[in-house]
Design a protein around this motif. Structure first.
Motif, PDB file in Angstrom:
ATOM      1  N   PRO A   1       0.995  -1.324  -0.072  1.00 16.64           N
ATOM      2  CA  PRO A   1       0.079   0.098   0.149  1.00 16.64           C
ATOM      3  C   PRO A   1       0.691   1.189  -0.121  1.00 16.64           C
ATOM      4  CG  PRO A   1      -0.776  -1.572   1.481  1.00 16.64           C
ATOM      5  CD  PRO A   1       0.143  -2.223   1.118  1.00 16.64           C
ATOM      6  N   PHE A   2       1.957   1.405   0.666  1.00 13.61           N
ATOM      7  CA  PHE A   2       2.835   2.532   0.936  1.00 13.61           C
ATOM      8  C   PHE A   2       3.502   2.763  -0.549  1.00 13.61           C
ATOM      9  CE2 PHE A   2       2.279   1.518   5.200  1.00 13.61           C
ATOM     10  CZ  PHE A   2       1.923   2.542   5.750  1.00 13.61           C
TER      11      PHE A   2
ATOM     12  N   LEU B   1       0.940   4.235  -2.878  1.00 12.36           N
ATOM     13  CA  LEU B   1       0.775   5.541  -2.307  1.00 12.36           C
ATOM     14  C   LEU B   1       1.930   6.469  -3.080  1.00 12.36           C
ATOM     15  CD1 LEU B   1      -0.800   7.707  -0.782  1.00 12.36           C
ATOM     16  CD2 LEU B   1       0.644   7.114   1.120  1.00 12.36           C
TER      17      LEU B   1
ATOM     18  N   PHE C   1     -14.073  17.772 -11.975  1.00 11.60           N
ATOM     19  CA  PHE C   1     -14.618  17.361 -10.593  1.00 11.60           C
ATOM     20  C   PHE C   1     -15.646  18.575 -10.000  1.00 11.60           C
ATOM     21  CE2 PHE C   1     -11.339  14.258 -10.382  1.00 11.60           C
ATOM     22  CZ  PHE C   1     -12.141  13.283  -9.597  1.00 11.60           C
TER      23      PHE C   1
ATOM     24  N   PHE D   1     -17.665   5.593  -4.858  1.00  8.47           N
ATOM     25  CA  PHE D   1     -17.537   7.062  -5.405  1.00  8.47           C
ATOM     26  C   PHE D   1     -18.901   7.722  -5.211  1.00  8.47           C
ATOM     27  CE2 PHE D   1     -17.204  10.358  -8.664  1.00  8.47           C
ATOM     28  CZ  PHE D   1     -16.291  11.177  -7.889  1.00  8.47           C
TER      29      PHE D   1
ATOM     30  N   PHE E   1      -7.554  -3.474  -1.231  1.00  6.83           N
ATOM     31  CA  PHE E   1      -6.977  -2.294  -1.158  1.00  6.83           C
ATOM     32  C   PHE E   1      -6.936  -1.443  -2.559  1.00  6.83           C
ATOM     33  CE2 PHE E   1      -2.918   0.086  -2.235  1.00  6.83           C
ATOM     34  CZ  PHE E   1      -3.115   1.093  -1.301  1.00  6.83           C
TER      35      PHE E   1
ATOM     36  N   PHE F   1      -8.596   2.254  -2.170  1.00  9.91           N
ATOM     37  CA  PHE F   1      -7.747   3.218  -2.450  1.00  9.91           C
ATOM     38  C   PHE F   1      -8.145   4.404  -3.384  1.00  9.91           C
ATOM     39  CE2 PHE F   1      -3.773   5.279  -4.042  1.00  9.91           C
ATOM     40  CZ  PHE F   1      -3.427   5.683  -2.974  1.00  9.91           C
TER      41      PHE F   1
ATOM     42  N   LEU G   1     -10.487   9.373  -5.162  1.00 11.80           N
ATOM     43  CA  LEU G   1     -11.577  10.174  -5.922  1.00 11.80           C
ATOM     44  C   LEU G   1     -12.561  11.242  -5.153  1.00 11.80           C
ATOM     45  CD1 LEU G   1     -12.495   7.570  -8.347  1.00 11.80           C
ATOM     46  CD2 LEU G   1     -11.332   9.347  -8.806  1.00 11.80           C
TER      47      LEU G   1
ATOM     48  N   PHE H   1     -10.543  14.334  -4.419  1.00 12.26           N
ATOM     49  CA  PHE H   1     -10.556  15.077  -5.460  1.00 12.26           C
ATOM     50  C   PHE H   1     -11.687  15.929  -5.425  1.00 12.26           C
ATOM     51  CE2 PHE H   1      -7.212  12.430  -7.835  1.00 12.26           C
ATOM     52  CZ  PHE H   1      -6.269  13.192  -7.651  1.00 12.26           C
TER      53      PHE H   1
ATOM     54  N   LEU I   1      -4.489  13.647  -1.366  1.00  7.27           N
ATOM     55  CA  LEU I   1      -3.100  13.114  -0.881  1.00  7.27           C
ATOM     56  C   LEU I   1      -3.480  12.747   0.766  1.00  7.27           C
ATOM     57  CD1 LEU I   1      -0.123  12.996  -0.930  1.00  7.27           C
ATOM     58  CD2 LEU I   1       0.172  14.989  -0.042  1.00  7.27           C
TER      59      LEU I   1
ATOM     60  N   GLY J   1      -5.476   9.746   0.820  1.00  7.21           N
ATOM     61  CA  GLY J   1      -4.804   8.545   0.342  1.00  7.21           C
ATOM     62  C   GLY J   1      -3.982   8.068   1.436  1.00  7.21           C
ATOM     63  N   ILE J   2      -3.244   8.823   2.144  1.00  5.31           N
ATOM     64  CA  ILE J   2      -2.293   8.605   3.317  1.00  5.31           C
ATOM     65  C   ILE J   2      -3.240   7.835   4.357  1.00  5.31           C
ATOM     66  CG2 ILE J   2      -0.778   9.438   5.073  1.00  5.31           C
ATOM     67  CD1 ILE J   2       0.157  11.666   3.057  1.00  5.31           C
TER      68      ILE J   2
ATOM     69  N   VAL K   1      -3.985   4.447   3.546  1.00  7.46           N
ATOM     70  CA  VAL K   1      -3.265   3.403   3.605  1.00  7.46           C
ATOM     71  C   VAL K   1      -2.833   3.019   5.046  1.00  7.46           C
ATOM     72  CG1 VAL K   1      -0.526   3.185   3.269  1.00  7.46           C
ATOM     73  CG2 VAL K   1      -1.930   3.968   1.526  1.00  7.46           C
TER      74      VAL K   1
ATOM     75  N   ASN L   1      -3.510  -0.662   6.570  1.00 12.14           N
ATOM     76  CA  ASN L   1      -2.346  -1.609   7.326  1.00 12.14           C
ATOM     77  C   ASN L   1      -2.552  -2.075   8.690  1.00 12.14           C
ATOM     78  OD1 ASN L   1      -0.770  -1.419   5.072  1.00 12.14           O
ATOM     79  ND2 ASN L   1       1.310  -1.176   6.481  1.00 12.14           N
TER      80      ASN L   1
END
Lengths: 279, 169
Positions: A14-15, A18, A40, B8, B48, B52, B57, B60, B75, B78-79, B82, B86
């Motif tokens: 996953p990292f 990313l 968007f 989404f 995943f 993800f 999306l 965004f 971003l 996304g972080i 993850v 995990n």
């Protein structure tokens, strides 16, 4: 040993994904990012429109619940207001002609002229970070970026983004908005900026570079208006009321606090001033 | 990627509902941030790749409506995705209560990071912190109430589209 490595890679995958996604995004050209942003935004527009029209319908049906007596009363009040405004319009036309005649005599440049584009507010976004609203008119009505937005109480803000059928207005209470202003009855320009907006409180702004001989307090507030400098806002539009000034740290000027109209947070209709010269 | 598309759609609906709520609350100078809801279900219940994609999306979608650099929410979402993905095997992730707690924690983290980002770029000062604390408290309360319904909606939508990974497994 091989299984251990495989498990470790599975945990790290996953990292890795990313990291790849971030690298791809950083390498993407600006044009692509702009296009993605516009796409968007436009994707959300139908829902914004639908919600706003549903609100209109709700208002319509709630108005239909009024009795005939109430409607007759409202109609009578409206007729009186119309008569009053008709007289005011005639006086305004007369004054305009007088101003034009004097400008011609003194060979002064003509005032900037605007087209008034009335628009309904579809969404309001009043966070601690930004203060914006979305209106139901955009490029389809020729609204340009940077156009001033006003209402009956004065300045609302300026158009920050224009999309196909909607525009985003940055409000005077937004910490990122600055306006060249003047204190009522004074010609020296001062700097206005939106400030923090506390919960359940009135929206506020701050002023800087206020001359030392300007005084204002909560009991004797002073009107703050646009200066006309900078070319965005026409002069004389109300921004708010100065209710506090104090000497700045350097002692050369004063700083102060401006209370904005509480209606700013509940507006349902605004007017965009579209410059005719720019068109 | 049918699961990502379905998720989404639910995030699109969530954004519209949050926008309506914020419009209604604007007169009180209250504001709701629901970033945690954009990530939690996708990170806890989906494979995943599709989860993800849905989270990014959704990010965004938030980016397009806010005056931040385009990609900031994506971003951060996304972080967050993850990180949650995990640790999900160590959680009782089928429990709604656990999911709500994860949503609250993710929302808290995202809100604080965005606040610090805004302050770093010159917006806000110490006087804005009481307002931000009020918005955060209010947002967490709204998420605690709305999250079970929203997770159920996401599950139903996935089942209707025959994209529920638990059912297919």
């Amino acid at each position: 040993m091989r299984i251990g490595r495989s498990q470790r890679f599975d945990q790290a995958r996953p990292f890795v994904v990313l990291g790849i996604a971030i690298a791809v995004w950083l390498a993407a050209p600006i044009a692509f990012k702009s296009l993605a942003r516009a796409s968007f935004f436009e994707m959300t527009a139908p829902m914004t429109f639908a919600a706003s029209h549903a609100e209109d319908l709700q208002r319509f049906w709630s108005l239909r619940l009024h009795s005939k007596d109430e409607l007759i009363e409202a109609g009578r009040d409206q007729a009186r207001l119309n008569a009053k405004y008709a007289t005011a319009v005639q006086q305004n036309d007369e004054l305009h002609r007088e101003v034009e005649r004097l400008q011609g005599l003194l060979k002064m440049p003509a005032d900037e002229r605007f087209r008034f584009e009335h628009a309904q507010v579809a969404e309001r976004d009043f966070s601690g970070w930004w203060q914006r609203m979305t209106i139901r008119k955009g490029a389809d009505y020729g609204i340009p970026v940077g156009a001033p937005v006003v209402y009956s109480g004065g300045v609302v803000g300026r158009v920050a983004e224009v999309h196909a059928f909607t525009s985003v207005v940055q409000l005077t209470s937004d910490p990122g908005l600055r306006i060249a202003a003047v204190v009522d009855g004074d010609t020296r320009p001062i700097s206005y900026q939106g400030a923090e907006n506390q919960v359940f409180g009135a929206p506020k702004g701050t002023i800087e570079f206020v001359p030392l001989d300007v005084y204002a307090s909560a009991s004797a507030p002073k009107r703050l208006a646009t200066s006309g400098l900078g070319g965005v806002y026409p002069p004389g539009l109300t921004i708010g009321e100065i209710n506090h000034v104090e000497s700045s740290a350097d002692g050369l000027f004063k700083t102060g606090e401006v209370v904005l109209d509480p209606r700013l947070a509940e507006l349902t209709e605004v007017t965009v001033l579209v410059s005719l010269e720019a068109q | 990627m049918r699961g990502a598309a379905v998720l989404f759609v639910t995030l699109y609906l969530l954004r519209a509902l949050v926008a309506e709520l914020n419009t209604a609350l604007s007169g009180f100078h209250l504001w709701v941030f629901a970033g945690g809801l954009f990530v939690t279900y996708a990170a806890l219940a989906m494979p995943f790749r599709s989860g993800f994609a849905a989270s990014v999306l959704g990010g965004f979608l938030c980016d397009a409506m806010t005056p931040v650099a385009f990609g900031t929410h994506a971003l951060l979402f996304g972080i967050a995705h993850v990180v949650v993905f995990n640790v999900r095997e160590r959680l009782q992730r089928e429990e709604t209560g656990v999911r709500v707690i994860v949503a609250l924690l993710v929302n808290l983290g995202l809100y604080l990071i965005i606040s610090f980002t805004r302050i770093r770029h010159g917006y806000g000062n110490p006087a804005t912190w009481p307002r931000m604390a009020a918005d955060l408290t209010w947002s967490e309360a709204v998420i605690a109430v709305v999250a079970p319904w929203f997770f159920a909606l996401q599950l139903r939508m996935l089942e209707m589209a025959r994209a529920n990974p638990q059912r297919s497994a």
